[in-house]
Enzyme design. Structure first.
Site, PDB file in Angstrom:
ATOM      1  N   ASN A 243      -2.720 -37.618 -26.917  1.00 46.88           N
ATOM      2  CA  ASN A 243      -2.807 -37.583 -25.458  1.00 46.88           C
ATOM      3  C   ASN A 243      -2.641 -36.187 -24.852  1.00 46.88           C
ATOM      4  O   ASN A 243      -2.189 -36.039 -23.725  1.00 46.88           O
ATOM      5  CB  ASN A 243      -1.864 -38.621 -24.843  1.00 46.88           C
ATOM      6  CG  ASN A 243      -0.413 -38.360 -25.180  1.00 46.88           C
ATOM      7  OD1 ASN A 243      -0.105 -37.397 -25.870  1.00 46.88           O
ATOM      8  ND2 ASN A 243       0.477 -39.211 -24.710  1.00 46.88           N
TER       9      ASN A 243
ATOM     10  N   GLU B 299      14.884 -29.681 -25.355  1.00 47.04           N
ATOM     11  CA  GLU B 299      13.590 -29.349 -25.955  1.00 47.04           C
ATOM     12  C   GLU B 299      13.321 -27.837 -25.914  1.00 47.04           C
ATOM     13  O   GLU B 299      12.817 -27.270 -26.880  1.00 47.04           O
ATOM     14  CB  GLU B 299      12.486 -30.136 -25.232  1.00 47.04           C
ATOM     15  CG  GLU B 299      12.621 -31.644 -25.475  1.00 47.04           C
ATOM     16  CD  GLU B 299      11.688 -32.492 -24.633  1.00 47.04           C
ATOM     17  OE1 GLU B 299      10.904 -31.941 -23.830  1.00 47.04           O
ATOM     18  OE2 GLU B 299      11.737 -33.735 -24.801  1.00 47.04           O
TER      19      GLU B 299
END
Ligand code: ATP
Ligand code: MG
Length: 141
Positions: free
Chosen positions: A114, A128
């Protein structure tokens, strides 16, 4: 909200389509700055750590295979409300549900492939970013 940093990945299928520049331009056009960027390949163990929250999901192996299958563009994006703004620019996880003009509507091939990743909360963004960038690599805040 205020001025935030978020973590973004241009995934291997979008790199294959040769649209790194088009995707980065969308961020810039929406007033997000590229605060840090590196074109890289993610190590399998690092990828498993990154997606640890999905470890028990049936698609986990496939997800890690895909994300380590080729180069990715790792980025820190910065700006007003950057976390939610990036999610809006990306569109829904499932490209069939992604709004017109969103990155996933334009460049996703499937739910798995995606095109882009974006942090979903301030806590995820911090985790992250620190997984992929040293503080001194974030040079354009
Ligand atoms: P991302 O974390 O990559 O930005 P997201 O937050 O929109 O995407 P998550 O629920 O965090 O979606 O899922 C992480 C990734 O796992 C998705 O981007 C997608 O590539 C993959 N994924 C999620 N659900 C499925 C599924 N049902 N089948 C296959 N792959 C999936
Ligand atoms: Mg997610």
């Amino acid at each position: 909200m205020g001025y935030e940093k978020t973590f973004s990945i241009i995934k291997p299928n979008a790199i294959n389509k040769n649209v790194i520049g088009k995707i980065m331009a969308q961020f810039e056009e929406n007033n997000l700055k590229i605060a840090a960027a590196k074109l890289s390949k993610i190590e399998r163990s690092k990828c498993e750590e990154f997606y640890a929250e999905h470890k028990e999901r049936p698609f986990f192996g496939e997800l890690v295979d895909f994300m380590t299958s080729g180069p990715v563009m790792l980025m820190v994006l910065a700006g007003e409300g950057a976390i939610a703004k990036n999610r809006e620019i990306m569109g829904a996880t499932n490209p069939a549900e992604a709004a017109e003009g969103t990155l996933r509507k334009l460049y996703a091939d499937s739910m798995g492939e995606n095109a882009v990743h974006g942090s979903d909360s301030p806590t995820s963004a911090e985790r992250e970013i620190s997984l992929f960038f040293e503080p001194n690599e974030i040079v354009n805040e």
